[in-house]
Design an enzyme around this catalytic site. Structure first.
Site, PDB file in Angstrom:
ATOM      1  N   ARG A 231       0.865  -1.175   0.000  1.00  0.00           N
ATOM      2  CA  ARG A 231       0.000   0.000   0.000  1.00  0.00           C
ATOM      3  C   ARG A 231       0.903   1.226   0.000  1.00  0.00           C
ATOM      4  O   ARG A 231       1.989   1.207   0.610  1.00  0.00           O
ATOM      5  CB  ARG A 231      -0.880   0.047   1.261  1.00  0.00           C
ATOM      6  CG  ARG A 231      -2.047  -0.928   1.251  1.00  0.00           C
ATOM      7  CD  ARG A 231      -3.129  -0.528   0.251  1.00  0.00           C
ATOM      8  NE  ARG A 231      -4.260  -1.427   0.239  1.00  0.00           N
ATOM      9  CZ  ARG A 231      -4.410  -2.458  -0.603  1.00  0.00           C
ATOM     10  NH1 ARG A 231      -3.487  -2.728  -1.502  1.00  0.00           N
ATOM     11  NH2 ARG A 231      -5.496  -3.198  -0.572  1.00  0.00           N
ATOM     12  N   GLU A 260      -3.885   7.396  -4.414  1.00  0.00           N
ATOM     13  CA  GLU A 260      -4.275   6.890  -5.747  1.00  0.00           C
ATOM     14  C   GLU A 260      -5.616   7.485  -6.173  1.00  0.00           C
ATOM     15  O   GLU A 260      -6.504   7.629  -5.320  1.00  0.00           O
ATOM     16  CB  GLU A 260      -4.377   5.360  -5.696  1.00  0.00           C
ATOM     17  CG  GLU A 260      -3.051   4.714  -5.416  1.00  0.00           C
ATOM     18  CD  GLU A 260      -3.153   3.204  -5.209  1.00  0.00           C
ATOM     19  OE1 GLU A 260      -4.240   2.631  -5.411  1.00  0.00           O
ATOM     20  OE2 GLU A 260      -2.127   2.600  -4.840  1.00  0.00           O
ATOM     21  N   HIS A 278      -1.567   0.249  -9.665  1.00  0.00           N
ATOM     22  CA  HIS A 278      -2.182  -0.709  -8.729  1.00  0.00           C
ATOM     23  C   HIS A 278      -2.783  -1.902  -9.487  1.00  0.00           C
ATOM     24  O   HIS A 278      -3.994  -2.165  -9.407  1.00  0.00           O
ATOM     25  CB  HIS A 278      -3.244  -0.013  -7.871  1.00  0.00           C
ATOM     26  CG  HIS A 278      -3.533  -0.742  -6.594  1.00  0.00           C
ATOM     27  ND1 HIS A 278      -3.915  -0.125  -5.438  1.00  0.00           N
ATOM     28  CD2 HIS A 278      -3.504  -2.071  -6.290  1.00  0.00           C
ATOM     29  CE1 HIS A 278      -4.112  -1.009  -4.485  1.00  0.00           C
ATOM     30  NE2 HIS A 278      -3.869  -2.216  -4.984  1.00  0.00           N
TER      31      HIS A 278
HETATM   32  P1  NAP Z   1      -1.099 -11.602   4.987  1.00  0.00           P
HETATM   33  O1  NAP Z   1      -1.098 -13.027   4.556  1.00  0.00           O
HETATM   34  O2  NAP Z   1      -2.059 -11.158   6.025  1.00  0.00           O
HETATM   35  O3  NAP Z   1       0.401 -11.247   5.434  1.00  0.00           O
HETATM   36  C1  NAP Z   1       0.741 -10.019   5.999  1.00  0.00           C
HETATM   37  C2  NAP Z   1       2.171 -10.089   6.501  1.00  0.00           C
HETATM   38  O4  NAP Z   1       2.540  -8.774   6.950  1.00  0.00           O
HETATM   39  C3  NAP Z   1       2.366 -11.029   7.693  1.00  0.00           C
HETATM   40  O5  NAP Z   1       3.578 -11.741   7.549  1.00  0.00           O
HETATM   41  C4  NAP Z   1       2.456 -10.085   8.891  1.00  0.00           C
HETATM   42  O6  NAP Z   1       3.292 -10.535   9.951  1.00  0.00           O
HETATM   43  C5  NAP Z   1       3.140  -8.891   8.244  1.00  0.00           C
HETATM   44  N1  NAP Z   1       2.929  -7.683   9.032  1.00  0.00           N
HETATM   45  C6  NAP Z   1       1.769  -7.125   9.447  1.00  0.00           C
HETATM   46  N2  NAP Z   1       2.021  -6.036  10.196  1.00  0.00           N
HETATM   47  C7  NAP Z   1       3.364  -5.925  10.285  1.00  0.00           C
HETATM   48  C8  NAP Z   1       4.234  -5.028  10.938  1.00  0.00           C
HETATM   49  N3  NAP Z   1       3.762  -4.004  11.657  1.00  0.00           N
HETATM   50  N4  NAP Z   1       5.570  -5.231  10.829  1.00  0.00           N
HETATM   51  C9  NAP Z   1       6.058  -6.267  10.096  1.00  0.00           C
HETATM   52  N5  NAP Z   1       5.275  -7.151   9.435  1.00  0.00           N
HETATM   53  C10 NAP Z   1       3.946  -6.983   9.537  1.00  0.00           C
HETATM   54  O7  NAP Z   1      -1.382 -10.626   3.741  1.00  0.00           O
HETATM   55  P2  NAP Z   1      -1.072 -10.880   2.182  1.00  0.00           P
HETATM   56  O8  NAP Z   1      -2.202 -11.602   1.552  1.00  0.00           O
HETATM   57  O9  NAP Z   1       0.313 -11.397   2.023  1.00  0.00           O
HETATM   58  O10 NAP Z   1      -1.167  -9.369   1.654  1.00  0.00           O
HETATM   59  C11 NAP Z   1      -0.345  -8.341   2.194  1.00  0.00           C
HETATM   60  C12 NAP Z   1      -0.807  -6.983   1.744  1.00  0.00           C
HETATM   61  O11 NAP Z   1      -0.551  -6.816   0.362  1.00  0.00           O
HETATM   62  C13 NAP Z   1      -2.315  -6.720   1.851  1.00  0.00           C
HETATM   63  O12 NAP Z   1      -2.704  -6.317   3.142  1.00  0.00           O
HETATM   64  C14 NAP Z   1      -2.558  -5.647   0.821  1.00  0.00           C
HETATM   65  O13 NAP Z   1      -2.514  -4.369   1.400  1.00  0.00           O
HETATM   66  C15 NAP Z   1      -1.389  -5.806  -0.155  1.00  0.00           C
HETATM   67  N6  NAP Z   1      -1.861  -6.226  -1.480  1.00  0.00           N
HETATM   68  C16 NAP Z   1      -1.595  -5.462  -2.563  1.00  0.00           C
HETATM   69  C17 NAP Z   1      -2.048  -5.821  -3.821  1.00  0.00           C
HETATM   70  C18 NAP Z   1      -1.775  -5.020  -5.059  1.00  0.00           C
HETATM   71  O14 NAP Z   1      -2.598  -5.027  -5.964  1.00  0.00           O
HETATM   72  N7  NAP Z   1      -0.641  -4.352  -5.141  1.00  0.00           N
HETATM   73  C19 NAP Z   1      -2.798  -7.000  -3.971  1.00  0.00           C
HETATM   74  C20 NAP Z   1      -3.025  -7.787  -2.843  1.00  0.00           C
HETATM   75  C21 NAP Z   1      -2.546  -7.386  -1.598  1.00  0.00           C
HETATM   76  P3  NAP Z   1       2.981 -11.860  10.821  1.00  0.00           P
HETATM   77  O15 NAP Z   1       3.092 -13.010   9.822  1.00  0.00           O
HETATM   78  O16 NAP Z   1       4.037 -11.940  11.835  1.00  0.00           O
HETATM   79  O17 NAP Z   1       1.578 -11.705  11.321  1.00  0.00           O
END
Ligand code: NAP
Length: 313
Positions: A231, A260, A278
């Protein structure tokens, strides 16, 4: 009483048709705002078919007294007032099983676009510069240390793909992951310090707001590449522009931005950036799967069955 509020028009269009087949569906675009929807319709609405890029605040929930579910097209939930949803017992479902691979694939594309200067290479030919001499050299991914900030579904998939390229992966998350063959760094500072490429794929939360600041970028170093697919809120954009201008990092490949679809002019003007609007999950197959998941979650809620992909919050 189980009407649906559809908050965006989905693409591919078949999603819109299939959503309408589940229950009476009202288009937010017909009214402009939730407040403008007649009260009798608002009272019938139990599900909102929304998107990760749309805000859903407490006032919107208040205006829908029987809302039970916000079904989100995407995995980000940073635009939803989670406390308000919890207080009103509104469930949230995301499309968490739909887009992991696609976002990881785009990330690899951005890594290559940065390390091999693919966008500049295209321009190099079109501008006629190739006739004057060769392009400056890029760098290999093989053998490089690549840091991944956020090591959930998408971060771990990116790591798997990078291994195929022969990169050495290290990561930072809130907790160390047992049994993974990658080095853990407890802070983003330590991660940046040891990385040639820093990939950002953690959620946008108050804890991660502006976490990639000038100090982190300096630690990444003058030959370092930043890739943000998470993000825009995670990167302090003014610091990034300043670091690029000062040569404190080599480049940045960005799929997401703080405001955005507005992108700061400093990022547009910089020859060291690769910019994407995005499009992390923007493929036909993935968007179709995401749309069907939005619908299946709503249908499950209406049938009083468990949600397929609930968000725990
Ligand atoms: P996820 O499975 O929930 O994984 C999130 C990861 O971030 C986890 O490893 C978590 O740590 C870590 N995290 C959360 N807060 C943190 C902090 N303060 N410091 C360090 N690490 C932290 O989510 P995901 O499916 O991989 O997606 C991640 C993000 O990608 C989404 O929330 C979204 O905003 C973004 N995204 C972007 C797009 C795009 O189109 N560009 C598409 C999809 C998603 P723990 O494992 O220790 O809990």
């Amino acid at each position: 009483m189980s009407d649906i509020l559809q908050m965006i028009t989905y693409d591919p269009a078949v999603i819109n048709e299939q959503l309408r087949a589940v229950a009476p569906t009202h288009q937010l675009s017909d009214y402009g705002s939730i407040d403008a929807i007649p009260a009798d319709i608002r009272e019938r609405i139990t599900a909102a078919a929304s998107s990760a890029t749309l805000p859903f605040d407490a006032a919107m929930m208040e205006a829908l007294p029987n809302l039970k579910l916000i079904s989100v097209y995407g995995v980000g939930y940073d635009k939803i007032d989670l406390a308000a949803a919890r207080a009103r017992d509104v469930a949230i479902a995301t499309t968490s099983t739909s887009l992991t691979e696609t976002v990881a694939e785009l990330t690899i594309g951005l890594v290559l676009a940065g390390s091999r200067q693919l966008i500049a290479a295209d321009q190099f030919i079109r501008s006629g510069d190739w006739l004057k001499g060769p392009m400056p050299l890029g760098f290999d991914i093989r053998g490089k240390t690549i840091g991944i900030f956020g090591f959930g579904r998408i971060g771990q998939k990116i790591a798997e793909l990078l291994e195929v390229f022969g990169a050495r992966v290290i990561y930072c998350a809130r907790s160390e992951k047992p049994g993974v063959p990658y080095g853990y760094r407890p802070t983003i500072e330590a991660l940046a310090e040891d990385s040639r490429i820093l990939i950002i794929i953690a959620p946008g939360t108050p804890d991660t707001f502006d976490i990639v600041n000038r100090d982190v970028l300096k630690r990444l170093g003058s030959d370092g590449l930043l890739v943000n697919v998470a993000r825009g809120s995670l990167v302090k954009e003014d610091d990034l522009i300043a670091a690029l201008e000062a040569g404190e990092i080599a480049g940045a490949c960005l799929d997401v931005f703080a405001q955005e679809p507005k992108v700061p002019q400093g990022l547009i003007d910089s020859p060291k950036t690769v910019l994407a609007p995005h499009i992390g999950s923007a493929t036909y197959e993935t968007r179709l799967h995401m749309g069907m998941t939005v619908i299946e979650n709503i249908a499950a809620m209406i049938a009083d069955k468990p949600l397929l992909t609930p968000l725990t919050f």
